[in-house]
Write an enzyme that holds these catalytic residues in place. Structure first.
Site, short mmCIF file in Angstrom:
data_model
loop_
_atom_site.label_atom_id
_atom_site.label_comp_id
_atom_site.label_asym_id
_atom_site.label_seq_id
_atom_site.Cartn_x
_atom_site.Cartn_y
_atom_site.Cartn_z
N HIS A 151 81.00 -50.58 -45.53
CA HIS A 151 81.10 -50.23 -43.93
C HIS A 151 80.50 -51.22 -43.07
CE1 HIS A 151 83.24 -46.64 -45.11
NE2 HIS A 151 82.05 -46.12 -45.42
N ASP A 163 85.84 -46.63 -53.59
CA ASP A 163 85.20 -45.70 -52.82
C ASP A 163 86.17 -44.85 -52.11
OD1 ASP A 163 82.20 -45.30 -51.61
OD2 ASP A 163 83.74 -44.82 -50.31
N HIS A 199 86.09 -43.54 -49.12
CA HIS A 199 86.39 -44.21 -47.81
C HIS A 199 86.61 -45.67 -47.96
CE1 HIS A 199 83.10 -41.01 -47.54
NE2 HIS A 199 83.90 -40.57 -46.63
N ASP A 232 82.41 -41.19 -54.50
CA ASP A 232 82.80 -40.00 -53.46
C ASP A 232 84.24 -39.36 -53.55
OD1 ASP A 232 83.19 -42.45 -52.46
OD2 ASP A 232 82.17 -42.08 -50.62
#
Length: 371
Positions: A172, A209, A211, A296
Site C-alpha cells: 500500500h 493479497d 486488498h 488475508d
C-alpha cells in the site's frame, strides 16, 4: 577460481530444469506438468529476522509480531520441509535502494517520525493509517532489504527461489505515502534493484493479497518494464484496483486488475491466473517474477471475505512457477504482505514453501503450461 566454479555449478543446477521440456504440456488444472529429469537445484531461501518483531503496533492491532512467530515455528518444526530451506543473513535497504522507489522527503519523514517516538510508544505515520514505533525504521528498512537479498540469492544461483518473511508489509506504500500498515514498498524496491543491479528488463509482480496493492500500482503505473497483476476482493480497502485501471503513458496495458466478490474461492483466482495472467505473460515474457503474497484471502482470515485455502495457495504457486520456468529461468521471489490469522499465515506459507521445495528435487514434475 574454485569459488567461481562452485557458484557457476550452483547456478547451472538451478537453470537446468527450466530449460528442459520447454515445449509445454496439455491443457487442464495441472496442465503445466512435464517431467524434467533435472539435477537437484539449490535450496529455498527464507529471509527472516527477529528484528522484524520489534516493529510494535500494539496488542490489539491485526498486523502484529505473532504473524511471523507462528510461521517461523511451523517451518522449523517440519523437519522434512526445513531440510530444504536456508536462512541467509541480510542487511537493511540503503537510502539509495529506497530512493529508487520513494521520494527523499518521504524517507526523511519516516525516519524523523519514528525517531521522535519513545521506547515503548506508538504513533500514526502522518501520511496514513499506519502505526509506527521507535523500532519501525529498523524493521521497515530491513524488510525492504530482505526482498533485495532474496533477489540476489536467486540471481546468484545460491538458492532456487526465496520467500521474504517480513513485516511491516509494503504494497500500500506509494512513492510519497505510507498507508494500510505499510511503510516502504518492499516488492517495488526489489523490482527496481533487479533492474538497476542485475539488468533485468521485464519484471512481473503478482499480488494475491485480499486488498489491492494501490502503492505498487501507482509506482509503476506509467512504466512498461514492470507488469503489475492483482487479484483482490472488491469492494474493499483501499477502493482501488478497478479493471479500468490499466496504466498510463508508456505503461498503458501493463497493469491488470481482477476483482472478485466476497465469497470467491480457489477456483475464482485460478481462473484469473489461467484466463487473464497467462495470456498477458505470453506477450510480456517476464525475466523475473515477484509475488506480493498476502494471506488475508484465506477463508479464516478476520479481515478478508474470500475463501482461499492453503491448498489453493499451493496451486497458485504451481501456476506462477509455470510462468517463471517458461519465461524467467525459474526465477521467483515471494514477499509477505497481509494475512492476520497467525495459524492461517503459518499454514499457507508452509504450503507455498513445500511446493517450492518439491520443485527443486530430481525427477519431480515441473510446471510449465501451454503457450
Amino acid at each position: 577460481m574454485l569459488g567461481r566454479m562452485i557458484s557457476f555449478f550452483a547456478a547451472f543446477c538451478f537453470v537446468w530444469g527450466p530449460v528442459l521440456g520447454s515445449g509445454g504440456g496439455a491443457a487442464g488444472p495441472n496442465a503445466d506438468l512435464v517431467p524434467t529429469g533435472r539435477l537437484v537445484a539449490p535450496k529455498v531461501a527464507v529471509l527472516y529476522s527477529e528484528r522484524f518483531l520489534l516493529h510494535d503496533t500494539g496488542p490489539s492491532h491485526p498486523e502484529r509480531p505473532v504473524r511471523l512467530k507462528s510461521a517461523v515455528a511451523r517451518l522449523k518444526g517440519d523437519k522434512e520441509l526445513s531440510a530444504g530451506l536456508v536462512w541467509p543473513e541480510f542487511s537493511p535497504a540503503t537510502i539509495e535502494h529506497l530512493e529508487a522507489v520513494h521520494s527523499p522527503d518521504y524517507i526523511r519523514l519516516v525516519k524523523k517520525e519514528t525517531e521522535a517516538i519513545g521506547k515503548n510508544g506508538h504513533a500514526s505515520l502522518s501520511t496514513g493509517d499506519t502505526v509506527i514505533s521507535a523500532a519501525t525504521w529498523e524493521a521497515a528498512t530491513l524488510a525492504a532489504g530482505a526482498g533485495i537479498a532474496g533477489c540476489d540469492e536467486v540471481m546468484a544461483g545460491r538458492t532456487s527461489s526465496a520467500f521474504a518473511l517480513v513485516r511491516p508489509p509494503g504494497h500500500h506504500a506509494s512513492q510519497a505515502r505510507g498507508m494500510g500498515f505499510c511503510v516502504f514498498n518492499n516488492v517495488a524496491v526489489a523490482a527496481r534493484h533487479l533492474q538497476k543491479r542485475h539488468g533485468i528488463k521485464r519484471v512481473l509482480i503478482v499480488d494475491f493479497d485480499v486488498h489491492h496493492g494501490n502503492g505498487t500500482q501507482d509506482i509503476f503505473y506509467d512504466d512498461d518494464s514492470v507488469f503489475y497483476f492483482s487479484v483482490h476482493q472488491h469492494p474493499l480497502y483501499p477502493g482501488t484496483g478497478r479493471p479500468t485501471e490499466t496504466g498510463e503513458g508508456k505503461g498503458t496495458g501493463f497493469t491488470l486488475n481482477v476483482e472478485l466478490p466476497a465469497g470467491s474461492g480457489n477456483d475464482a483466482i485460478m481462473a484469473a491466473f489461467r484466463d487473464k495472467l497467462r495470456p498477458a505473460m505470453n506477450t510480456f515474457k517476464p525475466e523475473f517474477v515477484l509475488v506480493s503474497a498476502g494471506f488475508d484471502g484465506h477463508v479464516d482470515d478476520p479481515l478478508g471475505g474470500l475463501k482461499y485455502t492453503a491448498e489453493g495457495y499451493a496451486d497458485m504457486v504451481k501456476h506462477l512457477l509455470g510462468i517463471a520456468n517458461r519465461y524467467a529461468s525459474g526465477r521467483i521471489v515471494f514477499l509477505l504482505e497481509g494475512g492476520y490469522g497467525p495459524e492461517n499465515v503459518a499454514e499457507s506459507v508452509a504450503a507455498i514453501l513445500t511446493v517450492l521445495n518439491e520443485a527443486r528435487k530430481p525427477d519431480t514434475l515441473d510446471l510449465r503450461g501451454p503457450e
